[in-house]
Design a protein around this motif. Structure first.
Motif, PDB file in Angstrom:
ATOM      1  N   CYS A  68       0.847  -1.201   0.000  1.00 30.57           N
ATOM      2  CA  CYS A  68       0.000   0.000   0.000  1.00 30.57           C
ATOM      3  C   CYS A  68       0.880   1.248   0.000  1.00 30.57           C
ATOM      4  O   CYS A  68       0.616   2.206  -0.738  1.00 30.57           O
ATOM      5  CB  CYS A  68      -0.921  -0.029   1.216  1.00 30.57           C
ATOM      6  SG  CYS A  68      -2.032   1.390   1.350  1.00 30.57           S
ATOM      7  N   THR A  72       0.560   3.955  -2.916  1.00 31.16           N
ATOM      8  CA  THR A  72       0.019   5.283  -2.607  1.00 31.16           C
ATOM      9  C   THR A  72       1.094   6.366  -2.771  1.00 31.16           C
ATOM     10  O   THR A  72       0.781   7.483  -3.182  1.00 31.16           O
ATOM     11  CB  THR A  72      -0.606   5.340  -1.203  1.00 31.16           C
ATOM     12  OG1 THR A  72       0.347   4.909  -0.225  1.00 31.16           O
ATOM     13  CG2 THR A  72      -1.844   4.462  -1.119  1.00 31.16           C
ATOM     14  N   LEU A  81      -6.497   3.470  -4.490  1.00 28.45           N
ATOM     15  CA  LEU A  81      -6.217   2.041  -4.597  1.00 28.45           C
ATOM     16  C   LEU A  81      -7.546   1.307  -4.503  1.00 28.45           C
ATOM     17  O   LEU A  81      -8.244   1.402  -3.498  1.00 28.45           O
ATOM     18  CB  LEU A  81      -5.267   1.601  -3.471  1.00 28.45           C
ATOM     19  CG  LEU A  81      -4.950   0.100  -3.385  1.00 28.45           C
ATOM     20  CD1 LEU A  81      -4.329  -0.414  -4.670  1.00 28.45           C
ATOM     21  CD2 LEU A  81      -4.032  -0.179  -2.200  1.00 28.45           C
ATOM     22  N   LYS A  82      -7.901   0.587  -5.567  1.00 31.49           N
ATOM     23  CA  LYS A  82      -9.214  -0.057  -5.613  1.00 31.49           C
ATOM     24  C   LYS A  82      -9.151  -1.542  -5.247  1.00 31.49           C
ATOM     25  O   LYS A  82     -10.110  -2.087  -4.715  1.00 31.49           O
ATOM     26  CB  LYS A  82      -9.825   0.075  -7.015  1.00 31.49           C
ATOM     27  CG  LYS A  82     -10.099   1.530  -7.403  1.00 31.49           C
ATOM     28  CD  LYS A  82     -10.715   1.627  -8.780  1.00 31.49           C
ATOM     29  CE  LYS A  82     -12.105   1.056  -8.846  1.00 31.49           C
ATOM     30  NZ  LYS A  82     -13.104   1.810  -8.098  1.00 31.49           N
ATOM     31  N   LYS A  83      -8.050  -2.164  -5.583  1.00 33.25           N
ATOM     32  CA  LYS A  83      -7.952  -3.602  -5.320  1.00 33.25           C
ATOM     33  C   LYS A  83      -6.489  -3.983  -5.129  1.00 33.25           C
ATOM     34  O   LYS A  83      -5.608  -3.458  -5.809  1.00 33.25           O
ATOM     35  CB  LYS A  83      -8.551  -4.374  -6.497  1.00 33.25           C
ATOM     36  CG  LYS A  83      -8.782  -5.846  -6.225  1.00 33.25           C
ATOM     37  CD  LYS A  83      -9.255  -6.591  -7.463  1.00 33.25           C
ATOM     38  CE  LYS A  83     -10.721  -6.437  -7.732  1.00 33.25           C
ATOM     39  NZ  LYS A  83     -11.208  -7.381  -8.775  1.00 33.25           N
ATOM     40  N   LEU A  84      -6.260  -4.888  -4.189  1.00 28.41           N
ATOM     41  CA  LEU A  84      -4.912  -5.409  -3.950  1.00 28.41           C
ATOM     42  C   LEU A  84      -5.028  -6.897  -3.669  1.00 28.41           C
ATOM     43  O   LEU A  84      -5.775  -7.312  -2.774  1.00 28.41           O
ATOM     44  CB  LEU A  84      -4.266  -4.701  -2.756  1.00 28.41           C
ATOM     45  CG  LEU A  84      -2.875  -5.181  -2.349  1.00 28.41           C
ATOM     46  CD1 LEU A  84      -1.849  -4.892  -3.443  1.00 28.41           C
ATOM     47  CD2 LEU A  84      -2.434  -4.516  -1.040  1.00 28.41           C
ATOM     48  N   GLY A  85      -4.308  -7.696  -4.445  1.00 31.65           N
ATOM     49  CA  GLY A  85      -4.313  -9.146  -4.228  1.00 31.65           C
ATOM     50  C   GLY A  85      -2.892  -9.653  -4.122  1.00 31.65           C
ATOM     51  O   GLY A  85      -2.019  -9.235  -4.898  1.00 31.65           O
TER      52      GLY A  85
END
Lengths: 146, 171
Positions: A68, A72, A81-85
């Motif tokens: 993140c 950012t 930030l919409k999605k983090l996998g």
């Protein structure tokens, strides 16, 4: 506050500014405090080893927070930030020196949003890539601001 | 003896009741979440900015888990809390995907529901009968808006101590 990145500025293939962290005793303490994850495998060597790990290892929340920060800092304050996998492929353990990296793989407009897709990952000096991941980011357009 | 078919029949689709976090979203845990990874963005750290800035998205789950505070030294996972039968006492996360659907601010009060979406067995070096548990956490705010969706894959396995107790050599 960081320099704003606009969707039009982004080039597929460009890298994000990487940074390093070393898994020190202080970092382990900060991890528990900052993630509120008190599971023993993340701060107790003997317990972690009883679970099959080589040493106490960083938790999922910490790794997400590292990525993140990478994203950012790169996108600027008006990005989202919409999605983090992520996939936990290898342990990030006490003493490891980590490098956090990212690269843009694709960009598109979708339903009025200006989206950027990135590969993000953690590398350790001991294991190479330990955590590969993907992030989806929405950026402002400078065409809308002029 | 762990029976995947029976456990799946009973537990697939199980959804917990909505659990409201004990504390609302606060500045201090945000500051610690950022500082643990050296994130010095003043929007997250400085009074005056932080109240107007969406919480760092990766901090959202911290404010949605009622069991996390105060500190609990026992190894714990929500799937144990709900009584899901498992293979052993070893756990480690294998993957997680978080989708951030609405911004979360200091003062919001979050709640969470967890549902079990997939159970399967696949060998790992830790256990030839490793159990893979896929869950989804639905995190909502005080207006019942879905703010974050978390899909987690947790690996469950028998520890070396458990193998020793059975008298069977771990393959």
């Amino acid at each position: 506050m960081s320099r704003q990145r606009y969707w039009e500025m982004v080039e597929v293939g460009e890298g994000m500014p990487e940074y390093q962290l070393e898994v020190t005793p202080t970092l382990i303490a900060d991890q528990v405090s900052g993630s509120q994850d008190y599971n023993l495998m993340h701060h107790d060597r003997a317990f972690a080893q009883s679970q099959g790990a080589p040493d106490m290892y960083l938790n999922t929340g910490f790794i997400e927070a590292m990525l993140c920060r990478l994203v950012t800092d790169w996108m600027g304050d008006s990005g989202t930030l919409k999605k983090l996998g992520i996939q936990m492929r290898r342990f990030n353990t006490f003493g490891d020196k980590l490098t956090i990296k990212g690269k843009v793989t694709h960009k598109e407009m979708n339903a009025g949003e200006h989206l950027v897709y990135c590969d993000v990952w953690v590398e350790s000096d001991r294991e190479g890539v330990t955590v590969p991941g993907k992030a989806t980011i929405s950026l402002p357009s400078n065409q809308l601001n002029h | 003896m762990f029976d995947l078919e029976a456990v799946s029949a009973q537990w697939l689709g199980f959804t917990t009741e909505k659990m409201t976090a004990k504390y609302p979203v606060e500045h201090e845990p945000i500051r610690r979440h950022c500082q643990m990874v050296g994130n010095t963005n003043p929007l997250y750290l400085e009074p005056g900015y932080v109240e107007k800035t969406p919480c760092p998205p990766t901090a959202i789950p911290i404010f949605a888990l009622p069991g996390r505070l105060p500190p609990d030294p026992k190894p714990r996972t929500t799937v144990l809390d709900i009584g899901l039968p498992v293979m052993g006492q070893g756990f480690t996360n294998m993957s997680r995907e978080q989708e951030y659907l609405k911004p979360v601010y200091v003062g919001d009060h979050l709640a969470m529901q967890m549902r079990i979406v997939k159970l399967y067995q696949k060998p790992t070096r830790l256990d030839p009968d490793s159990l893979w548990i896929v869950t989804e956490d639905l995190i909502t705010n005080q207006d019942d808006e879905l703010v974050c969706l978390v899909r987690n894959t947790l690996l469950n396995f028998r520890t070396d101590e458990e193998w020793s107790a059975t008298g069977v050599t771990k393959p």
